[in-house]
Each structure stands twice: as C-alpha cells, then as structure tokens.
Write an enzyme that holds these catalytic residues in place. Sequence first.
Site, PDB file in Angstrom:
ATOM      1  N   CYS A  77      -6.464   1.300  27.578  1.00  0.00           N
ATOM      2  CA  CYS A  77      -5.331   1.011  28.453  1.00  0.00           C
ATOM      3  C   CYS A  77      -4.551   2.306  28.657  1.00  0.00           C
ATOM      4  O   CYS A  77      -4.184   2.967  27.683  1.00  0.00           O
ATOM      5  CB  CYS A  77      -4.443  -0.048  27.804  1.00  0.00           C
ATOM      6  SG  CYS A  77      -2.933  -0.370  28.744  1.00  0.00           S
TER       7      CYS A  77
ATOM      8  N   CYS B 148      -0.864   1.711  26.951  1.00  0.00           N
ATOM      9  CA  CYS B 148      -0.626   1.577  25.504  1.00  0.00           C
ATOM     10  C   CYS B 148      -1.770   2.064  24.622  1.00  0.00           C
ATOM     11  O   CYS B 148      -1.619   2.138  23.407  1.00  0.00           O
ATOM     12  CB  CYS B 148      -0.300   0.128  25.168  1.00  0.00           C
ATOM     13  SG  CYS B 148      -1.749  -0.948  25.196  1.00  0.00           S
TER      14      CYS B 148
ATOM     15  N   CYS C 210      -3.940  -6.283  30.028  1.00  0.00           N
ATOM     16  CA  CYS C 210      -3.977  -5.791  28.655  1.00  0.00           C
ATOM     17  C   CYS C 210      -3.180  -6.753  27.783  1.00  0.00           C
ATOM     18  O   CYS C 210      -2.004  -7.003  28.053  1.00  0.00           O
ATOM     19  CB  CYS C 210      -3.386  -4.393  28.587  1.00  0.00           C
ATOM     20  SG  CYS C 210      -3.212  -3.800  26.886  1.00  0.00           S
TER      21      CYS C 210
ATOM     22  N   CYS D 120       0.050  -4.896  26.015  1.00  0.00           N
ATOM     23  CA  CYS D 120       1.256  -4.445  26.722  1.00  0.00           C
ATOM     24  C   CYS D 120       1.505  -5.172  28.039  1.00  0.00           C
ATOM     25  O   CYS D 120       2.511  -4.931  28.698  1.00  0.00           O
ATOM     26  CB  CYS D 120       1.212  -2.944  26.960  1.00  0.00           C
ATOM     27  SG  CYS D 120       0.096  -2.445  28.284  1.00  0.00           S
TER      28      CYS D 120
ATOM     29  N   CYS E 228     -13.578  -6.536  37.249  1.00  0.00           N
ATOM     30  CA  CYS E 228     -13.408  -5.554  38.328  1.00  0.00           C
ATOM     31  C   CYS E 228     -12.076  -4.851  38.079  1.00  0.00           C
ATOM     32  O   CYS E 228     -11.010  -5.435  38.263  1.00  0.00           O
ATOM     33  CB  CYS E 228     -13.414  -6.312  39.652  1.00  0.00           C
ATOM     34  SG  CYS E 228     -13.384  -5.256  41.091  1.00  0.00           S
TER      35      CYS E 228
HETATM   36 FE    FE Z   1      -1.943  -1.912  27.308  1.00  0.00          FE
END
Ligand code: FE
Length: 129
Positions: A46, A49, A95, A98, A118
């Site tokens: 990510c 984060c 995610c 976060c 995707c």
């Molecule tokens: Fe994240």
Amino acid sequence: MLKKDEVSKLRAKLTPEQQDVCVNKGTEMPFTGEYVSNHDEGVYRCVVCGAELFDSKTKFESGTGWPSFWEPAKKENVKDKDDYSYDMHRVEAECAQCGSHLGHVFDDGPQPTGMRYCINSVSLKFEKR
Ligand code: FE
C-alpha cells in the site's frame, strides 16, 4: 486497522495523483500506470501505509491497462466492499489497514481463483525481491 489520526498523517504526504485515487476513489487512465507491465519479482505494498497487498506471483496480463492480480498476498490485508457509484454494483478493493482505495474486484480472472483484482498503480509501491 490504523487510527483515524494516523491515517490523516499518512494521507497528508500523498501527491495529488495519489490523493485522487487512494482518498477520492478515482481511477488512473488505463495503460498509464507505473506497474502495468512490471514483470519483476516482488511485493506490492500500500502506497499509503505499507501493508503487503499483492505478490508478483499472482500478477497476470489482463489486457485492461491496469495491474491485475488473481489473489491478494494476504487475504486479511485487502478488504472487499460493495460499491454502488455510477448506478452500478461493483466490488471495491481497499487496504484493510488504512482504508485506501485500491481498485475493483471482478470474477472473470484466471484460475486458480477466477478473480481479477484490477488495481491502480498509483495506490501501490513495488518492492523488488
Ligand atoms: Fe494502506
């Protein structure tokens, strides 16, 4: 799951392009993203984060113009969420740590899962093995 003020701090560091996708759930233009044709071995984290989201082992050529994966690296790190924007039902991927928007999930992917995550390149940070 990170606390709200921790997420705010991380989001304050994002570029306008990252803000647009990760926070405002925008979509980058197809075939423009950094990782569309990335075939290196490694882990996609990510960008906000650092959570481990996808592994290059599950990346495939979908022809859509966005990095596509048939499975998250860690199931608990990618959250599927119903999305009813634009008068259609889609499944959004975010995610789990976060809440950053990543992209969408479709059920027309390759085996063994038949799923297609995707994902916007902008929401990812690649770490080469
Ligand atoms: Fe994240």
